[in-house]
Write a protein that holds these residues in place. Structure first.
Motif, mmCIF file in Angstrom:
data_model
loop_
_atom_site.group_PDB
_atom_site.id
_atom_site.type_symbol
_atom_site.label_atom_id
_atom_site.label_comp_id
_atom_site.label_asym_id
_atom_site.label_seq_id
_atom_site.Cartn_x
_atom_site.Cartn_y
_atom_site.Cartn_z
ATOM 1 N N MET A 1 -17.858 85.541 87.684
ATOM 2 C CA MET A 1 -17.346 84.320 88.321
ATOM 3 C C MET A 1 -17.905 83.080 87.624
ATOM 4 S SD MET A 1 -15.346 85.217 90.824
ATOM 5 C CE MET A 1 -15.282 83.813 91.943
ATOM 6 N N GLY A 2 -17.131 82.008 87.649
ATOM 7 C CA GLY A 2 -17.616 80.733 87.153
ATOM 8 C C GLY A 2 -17.438 80.497 85.673
ATOM 9 N N ARG A 3 -16.550 81.221 85.019
ATOM 10 C CA ARG A 3 -16.387 81.061 83.566
ATOM 11 C C ARG A 3 -15.780 79.714 83.202
ATOM 12 N NH1 ARG A 3 -13.303 86.491 81.944
ATOM 13 N NH2 ARG A 3 -13.506 85.643 79.825
ATOM 14 N N VAL A 4 -15.056 79.100 84.128
ATOM 15 C CA VAL A 4 -14.519 77.747 83.918
ATOM 16 C C VAL A 4 -14.838 76.880 85.143
ATOM 17 C CG1 VAL A 4 -12.709 78.282 82.246
ATOM 18 C CG2 VAL A 4 -12.258 78.640 84.677
ATOM 19 N N GLN A 5 -16.053 77.033 85.633
ATOM 20 C CA GLN A 5 -16.472 76.352 86.859
ATOM 21 C C GLN A 5 -16.337 74.842 86.742
ATOM 22 O OE1 GLN A 5 -17.463 78.302 89.496
ATOM 23 N NE2 GLN A 5 -17.372 76.450 90.767
ATOM 24 N N ASN A 6 -15.657 74.251 87.735
ATOM 25 C CA ASN A 6 -15.476 72.809 87.851
ATOM 26 C C ASN A 6 -14.616 72.191 86.736
ATOM 27 O OD1 ASN A 6 -17.053 72.640 90.219
ATOM 28 N ND2 ASN A 6 -18.924 72.605 88.987
ATOM 29 N N LYS A 7 -13.957 73.013 85.950
ATOM 30 C CA LYS A 7 -13.011 72.498 84.974
ATOM 31 C C LYS A 7 -11.682 72.204 85.675
ATOM 32 C CE LYS A 7 -15.671 73.275 81.329
ATOM 33 N NZ LYS A 7 -16.229 72.174 80.495
ATOM 34 N N VAL A 8 -10.948 71.249 85.141
ATOM 35 C CA VAL A 8 -9.634 70.895 85.680
ATOM 36 C C VAL A 8 -8.581 71.403 84.706
ATOM 37 C CG1 VAL A 8 -8.083 69.016 86.312
ATOM 38 C CG2 VAL A 8 -10.516 68.889 86.898
ATOM 39 N N ALA A 9 -7.613 72.172 85.228
ATOM 40 C CA ALA A 9 -6.606 72.800 84.382
ATOM 41 C C ALA A 9 -5.201 72.472 84.876
ATOM 42 C CB ALA A 9 -6.795 74.313 84.359
ATOM 43 N N LEU A 10 -4.316 72.182 83.935
ATOM 44 C CA LEU A 10 -2.891 72.058 84.222
ATOM 45 C C LEU A 10 -2.176 73.198 83.517
ATOM 46 C CD1 LEU A 10 -0.247 70.687 85.154
ATOM 47 C CD2 LEU A 10 -0.395 69.237 83.106
ATOM 48 N N ILE A 11 -1.404 73.967 84.276
ATOM 49 C CA ILE A 11 -0.628 75.069 83.722
ATOM 50 C C ILE A 11 0.844 74.733 83.900
ATOM 51 C CG2 ILE A 11 -0.045 77.523 83.874
ATOM 52 C CD1 ILE A 11 -3.280 76.419 85.383
ATOM 53 N N THR A 12 1.585 74.633 82.813
ATOM 54 C CA THR A 12 3.019 74.397 82.919
ATOM 55 C C THR A 12 3.735 75.745 82.984
ATOM 56 O OG1 THR A 12 3.579 74.383 80.553
ATOM 57 C CG2 THR A 12 2.669 72.350 81.484
ATOM 58 N N GLY A 13 4.805 75.787 83.772
ATOM 59 C CA GLY A 13 5.475 77.070 83.981
ATOM 60 C C GLY A 13 4.578 78.047 84.700
ATOM 61 N N GLY A 14 3.862 77.554 85.716
ATOM 62 C CA GLY A 14 2.832 78.361 86.354
ATOM 63 C C GLY A 14 3.226 79.031 87.654
ATOM 64 N N ALA A 15 4.511 78.982 88.018
ATOM 65 C CA ALA A 15 4.921 79.525 89.311
ATOM 66 C C ALA A 15 5.119 81.032 89.306
ATOM 67 C CB ALA A 15 6.200 78.839 89.786
ATOM 68 N N SER A 16 5.237 81.626 88.129
ATOM 69 C CA SER A 16 5.494 83.063 88.070
ATOM 70 C C SER A 16 5.025 83.633 86.741
ATOM 71 C CB SER A 16 6.997 83.350 88.249
ATOM 72 O OG SER A 16 7.737 82.779 87.184
ATOM 73 N N GLY A 17 5.029 84.950 86.653
ATOM 74 C CA GLY A 17 4.765 85.640 85.397
ATOM 75 C C GLY A 17 3.430 85.312 84.758
ATOM 76 N N ILE A 18 3.472 85.049 83.462
ATOM 77 C CA ILE A 18 2.274 84.777 82.680
ATOM 78 C C ILE A 18 1.550 83.534 83.184
ATOM 79 C CG2 ILE A 18 1.508 84.015 80.393
ATOM 80 C CD1 ILE A 18 3.639 85.930 79.224
ATOM 81 N N GLY A 19 2.304 82.487 83.476
ATOM 82 C CA GLY A 19 1.688 81.246 83.952
ATOM 83 C C GLY A 19 0.968 81.434 85.268
ATOM 84 N N LEU A 20 1.580 82.163 86.185
ATOM 85 C CA LEU A 20 0.959 82.410 87.485
ATOM 86 C C LEU A 20 -0.300 83.246 87.339
ATOM 87 C CD1 LEU A 20 0.898 82.294 90.552
ATOM 88 C CD2 LEU A 20 2.489 84.233 90.599
ATOM 89 N N SER A 21 -0.237 84.292 86.528
ATOM 90 C CA SER A 21 -1.418 85.123 86.299
ATOM 91 C C SER A 21 -2.563 84.283 85.750
ATOM 92 C CB SER A 21 -1.092 86.249 85.333
ATOM 93 O OG SER A 21 -2.246 86.994 85.014
ATOM 94 N N SER A 22 -2.254 83.396 84.821
ATOM 95 C CA SER A 22 -3.279 82.535 84.222
ATOM 96 C C SER A 22 -3.846 81.574 85.252
ATOM 97 C CB SER A 22 -2.679 81.758 83.045
ATOM 98 O OG SER A 22 -2.180 82.639 82.062
ATOM 99 N N ALA A 23 -2.975 81.005 86.076
ATOM 100 C CA ALA A 23 -3.431 80.073 87.116
ATOM 101 C C ALA A 23 -4.375 80.764 88.088
ATOM 102 C CB ALA A 23 -2.230 79.493 87.858
ATOM 103 N N ILE A 24 -4.025 81.977 88.487
ATOM 104 C CA ILE A 24 -4.865 82.727 89.425
ATOM 105 C C ILE A 24 -6.232 83.012 88.819
ATOM 106 C CG2 ILE A 24 -5.134 84.962 90.580
ATOM 107 C CD1 ILE A 24 -2.054 84.959 90.940
ATOM 108 N N LEU A 25 -6.256 83.485 87.596
ATOM 109 C CA LEU A 25 -7.530 83.829 86.958
ATOM 110 C C LEU A 25 -8.396 82.595 86.736
ATOM 111 C CD1 LEU A 25 -6.233 86.474 84.412
ATOM 112 C CD2 LEU A 25 -7.758 86.898 86.349
#
Length: 266
Positions: A1-25
């Motif tokens: 846990m905490g590999r990107v702690q407190n970082k701010v991320a924007l994921i485009t195309g993040g509602a499904s598939g690869i983008g969603l998986s990335s957003a969750i992780l």
């Protein structure tokens, strides 16, 4: 846990598939995540699911074909969280009905795919980089494709656009590395996203598996974990690279699967 702690991320195309998986992780590893997607309802649902689990996320509308919409997504991220450290340019389009061989391709489709698949990467980076410089650095990650490394009978525009993403990734990395901004890409092979499972018949999936070095197909999480690695400080000395996540599909002699089948019959 905490590999990107407190970082701010924007994921485009993040509602499904690869983008969603990335957003969750990314959220599970401590990032504050903005999920941008043309499917606003899907983006908000994904964000709400993460918030219900105790993670920080918000879903917004994003039309990657519109310059102003991309700028608004970056602006929203800054207004919401004060900065941006991670940008995942994930939106990409393909169209098997119009994106044909060079003689027969619909030229309007060529322009549309170049606009969405390449220009959106340029614009997302263009608007995020000044904020990343203020933050002391950041990581930009782009979705390329194995189609950018090999020829095919169809999808001329898609392949050309993804090859452009590969080289644009190098240019961004070269131009802003001294600002502590890294830029890398991920080139997926066939990934069993919900769309792939829905649209690809078993015969097509079998052909892909036949030519994979590994005896299975990729899952969205296989790309998501690569994105997480590139977003984290674990990859702090990696920039300008495109990581091919494709199960060894393009690694060997293309006739090898057929020769193996011939040997097994003998």
């Amino acid at each position: 846990m905490g590999r990107v702690q407190n970082k701010v991320a924007l994921i485009t195309g993040g509602a499904s598939g690869i983008g969603l998986s990335s957003a969750i992780l990314l959220a599970q590893e401590g990032a504050k995540v903005v999920i941008g997607d043309y499917n606003t309802e899907g983006a908000k649902k994904a964000a709400n699911n993460l918030k219900e689990q105790g993670f920080e996320a918000v879903g917004i509308f994003l039309d990657a074909s519109k310059q102003e919409s991309i700028k608004e997504a970056i602006d929203f991220t800054i207004e919401q969280y004060g900065t941006i450290h991670i940008l995942y340019n994930n939106v990409g389009l393909t169209n098997l009905q119009k994106d044909l061989d060079v003689v027969n391709i619909d030229l309007d489709e060529w322009d549309r795919l170049m606009n969405v698949n390449v220009k959106s990467v340029l614009l997302g980076s263009r608007y995020a980089i000044p904020h990343m410089i203020k933050a002391g650095g950041g990581s930009i990650i782009n979705t390329a494709s194995m189609a950018g490394f090999a020829g095919d009978s169809l999808r001329s525009a898609y392949g050309a656009s993804k090859a452009a993403v590969v080289n644009l990734t190098r240019y961004i990395a070269s131009q802003y590395g001294k600002d502590n901004i890294r830029c890398n890409a991920v080139a997926p092979g066939l990934i069993l996203t919900p769309a792939a499972k829905k649209n690809l018949p078993p015969a097509v999936l079998n052909i892909f598996e036949k030519y994979n070095a590994l005896p299975y197909h990729g899952e969205p999480e296989d790309i998501g974990y690569t994105v997480l690695f590139l977003a984290s400080d674990e990859s702090k000395f990696i920039t300008g690279q495109t990581i091919q996540v494709e199960g060894g599909h393009y690694m060997g002699n293309p006739s090898m699967a057929d020769f193996n089948a011939l040997s097994n019959k003998a």
